[in-house]
Write a protein that holds these residues in place. Structure first.
Motif, PDB file in Angstrom:
ATOM      1  N   SER A 170       7.925  -3.454  -5.412  1.00  0.00           N
ATOM      2  CA  SER A 170       8.299  -4.129  -4.168  1.00  0.00           C
ATOM      3  C   SER A 170       7.066  -4.533  -3.367  1.00  0.00           C
ATOM      4  O   SER A 170       6.159  -3.724  -3.169  1.00  0.00           O
ATOM      5  N   CYS A 171       7.060  -5.777  -2.896  1.00  0.00           N
ATOM      6  CA  CYS A 171       5.950  -6.249  -2.065  1.00  0.00           C
ATOM      7  C   CYS A 171       6.159  -5.808  -0.618  1.00  0.00           C
ATOM      8  O   CYS A 171       5.316  -6.050   0.235  1.00  0.00           O
ATOM      9  N   GLY A 172       7.307  -5.190  -0.343  1.00  0.00           N
ATOM     10  CA  GLY A 172       7.591  -4.715   1.008  1.00  0.00           C
ATOM     11  C   GLY A 172       7.948  -5.837   1.965  1.00  0.00           C
ATOM     12  O   GLY A 172       8.013  -5.632   3.175  1.00  0.00           O
ATOM     13  N   GLY A 173       8.150  -7.044   1.418  1.00  0.00           N
ATOM     14  CA  GLY A 173       8.499  -8.187   2.260  1.00  0.00           C
ATOM     15  C   GLY A 173       7.289  -8.954   2.755  1.00  0.00           C
ATOM     16  O   GLY A 173       7.426  -9.962   3.457  1.00  0.00           O
ATOM     17  N   ARG A 174       6.093  -8.505   2.394  1.00  0.00           N
ATOM     18  CA  ARG A 174       4.878  -9.180   2.852  1.00  0.00           C
ATOM     19  C   ARG A 174       4.525 -10.380   1.979  1.00  0.00           C
ATOM     20  O   ARG A 174       3.716 -11.220   2.343  1.00  0.00           O
ATOM     21  N   GLY A 175       5.139 -10.466   0.815  1.00  0.00           N
ATOM     22  CA  GLY A 175       4.759 -11.504  -0.146  1.00  0.00           C
ATOM     23  C   GLY A 175       3.831 -10.885  -1.171  1.00  0.00           C
ATOM     24  O   GLY A 175       3.304  -9.793  -0.949  1.00  0.00           O
ATOM     25  N   THR A 176       3.628 -11.570  -2.291  1.00  0.00           N
ATOM     26  CA  THR A 176       2.825 -10.978  -3.367  1.00  0.00           C
ATOM     27  C   THR A 176       1.335 -11.178  -3.079  1.00  0.00           C
ATOM     28  O   THR A 176       0.960 -11.838  -2.112  1.00  0.00           O
ATOM     29  N   GLU A 177       0.506 -10.603  -3.936  1.00  0.00           N
ATOM     30  CA  GLU A 177      -0.946 -10.601  -3.731  1.00  0.00           C
ATOM     31  C   GLU A 177      -1.648 -11.420  -4.810  1.00  0.00           C
ATOM     32  O   GLU A 177      -1.147 -11.515  -5.943  1.00  0.00           O
ATOM     33  N   ASP A 178      -2.790 -11.996  -4.463  1.00  0.00           N
ATOM     34  CA  ASP A 178      -3.633 -12.680  -5.457  1.00  0.00           C
ATOM     35  C   ASP A 178      -4.200 -11.651  -6.435  1.00  0.00           C
ATOM     36  O   ASP A 178      -4.684 -10.607  -6.006  1.00  0.00           O
TER      37      ASP A 178
END
Ligand SMILES: [Zn+2]
Ligand SMILES: [Zn+2]
Length: 330
Positions: A170-178
């Motif tokens: 889960s990204c926690g709702g922050r969006g994914t990471e590069d």
């Protein structure tokens, strides 16, 4: 030996040769004519060598192995489109390793192991019976197997090459990471994308607390004078990544990368804030995992909003497309 006996012997030999020829030729014909078919079957029935434990390697059909991976990596209650997305990601991940394009120095005799920290998780039928219970086992297994079957032979490619489809819970709702922020390498299809579909309970914060002594021991800076919790506090966030996660922190004059700190302290993610109270340091994290590639809870959220597995995969792996592998000779 009389001439008559010799005659019978020759006749017997002739019959034997005749029988061998009659039985043998069809066998050869079947083999000869069927060679293409055999090759196709071998291709679609690809096998995979998996290390279950050090020194314990088993060989099993790829598609059977994938059922155990999808069942281990994603809850069976998830929407079928999310399970299909997971199946295609797991198949791509596996084929990349069978083809030897990813490093497997930890287990040179097997393409993959079942350690989720190194390769991908996998559960045997026995493990799944325990996890799901006997009542739910049949329907859960059939649901996961149908997701694998429905996407048989499908993989993710970028410019016609298999991608490395990493994923996280889960990204926690922050969006994914590069990918670059986590592994230092720029990967065109592993760029950060918005993700607002994790359920509310996955977007909440989780507290992880350490005593000062334990905290400094883990960081290998034991014995350092604990600075008075003055301005900025004990853990100072120096900068954040484009998605807003912690890139670097300073602790007692030492700089740590966020991903490094996560590993040392066993934090759920690098999306955190810190508070020091008395003798304790508490990290409040959001999400779970490295946050690169497909967000599994986000994928579930998208599936519940009517997105297909292709749409889900092509959303999280930008520029990559789902492609069906062609059989040898096609
Ligand atoms: Zn491994
Ligand atoms: Zn997400």
């Amino acid at each position: 030996m009389s001439t008559r006996t010799r005659g019978y012997k020759i006749l017997g030999l002739a019959v034997l040769i005749y029988c061998l020829v009659m039985l043998g030729i069809p066998a050869l014909l079947v083999r000869g004519c069927g060679s293409d078919q055999v090759r196709v079957e071998e291709n679609s029935g690809q096998m995979v060598r998996v290390q279950l434990a050090p020194g314990r390697i088993v060989t099993m059909p790829l598609e059977t192995y994938l059922i155990g991976v999808v069942a281990a990596e994603m809850p069976a209650e998830f929407d079928i489109e999310a399970l299909k997305a997971q199946a295609v990601a797991a198949r791509t991940y596996t084929l990349l390793r069978i083809n030897g394009k990813a490093s497997d120095r930890k287990h040179p005799d097997a393409s993959l192991c079942t350690d989720p920290g190194h390769c991908q998780a996998w559960l045997s039928l026995g493990d799944l019976r325990k996890r799901w219970g006997l009542l739910a086992f049949g329907s859960n297994y059939e649901k996961v197997a149908s997701a694998v079957r429905a996407t048989a032979g499908e993989v993710l490619v970028y410019h016609d090459e298999l991608i490395d489809p990493v994923y996280h819970a889960s990204c926690g709702g922050r969006g994914t990471e590069d990918a670059k922020e986590v592994w230092g390498q720029d990967i065109p299809y592993l760029k950060r994308v918005p993700c607002r579909w994790d359920p509310p309970e996955k977007q909440g914060v989780v507290a992880t607390s350490f005593s000062m002594k334990d905290f400094f021991n883990r960081l290998g800076i034991a014995g350092k004078a604990v600075p008075a919790s003055n301005t900025g506090g004990l853990v100072q966030v120096l900068d954040r990544t484009g998605s807003g996660r912690v890139r670097r922190v300073e602790i007692a004059s030492q700089v740590f990368r966020g991903v490094e700190l996560r590993k040392i302290l066993g934090l759920r993610s690098t999306d955190f804030t810190v508070r020091t109270t008395g003798d304790r340091v508490t990290f409040y994290t959001r999400g779970y995992g490295h946050a690169v590639g497909m967000c599994q809870y986000g994928a579930q959220g998208l599936a519940l909003r009517g997105q297909s597995y292709r749409q889900i995969l092509e959303y999280y792996y930008r520029g990559a497309t789902v492609k069906k592998l062609t059989k040898a000779g096609d």
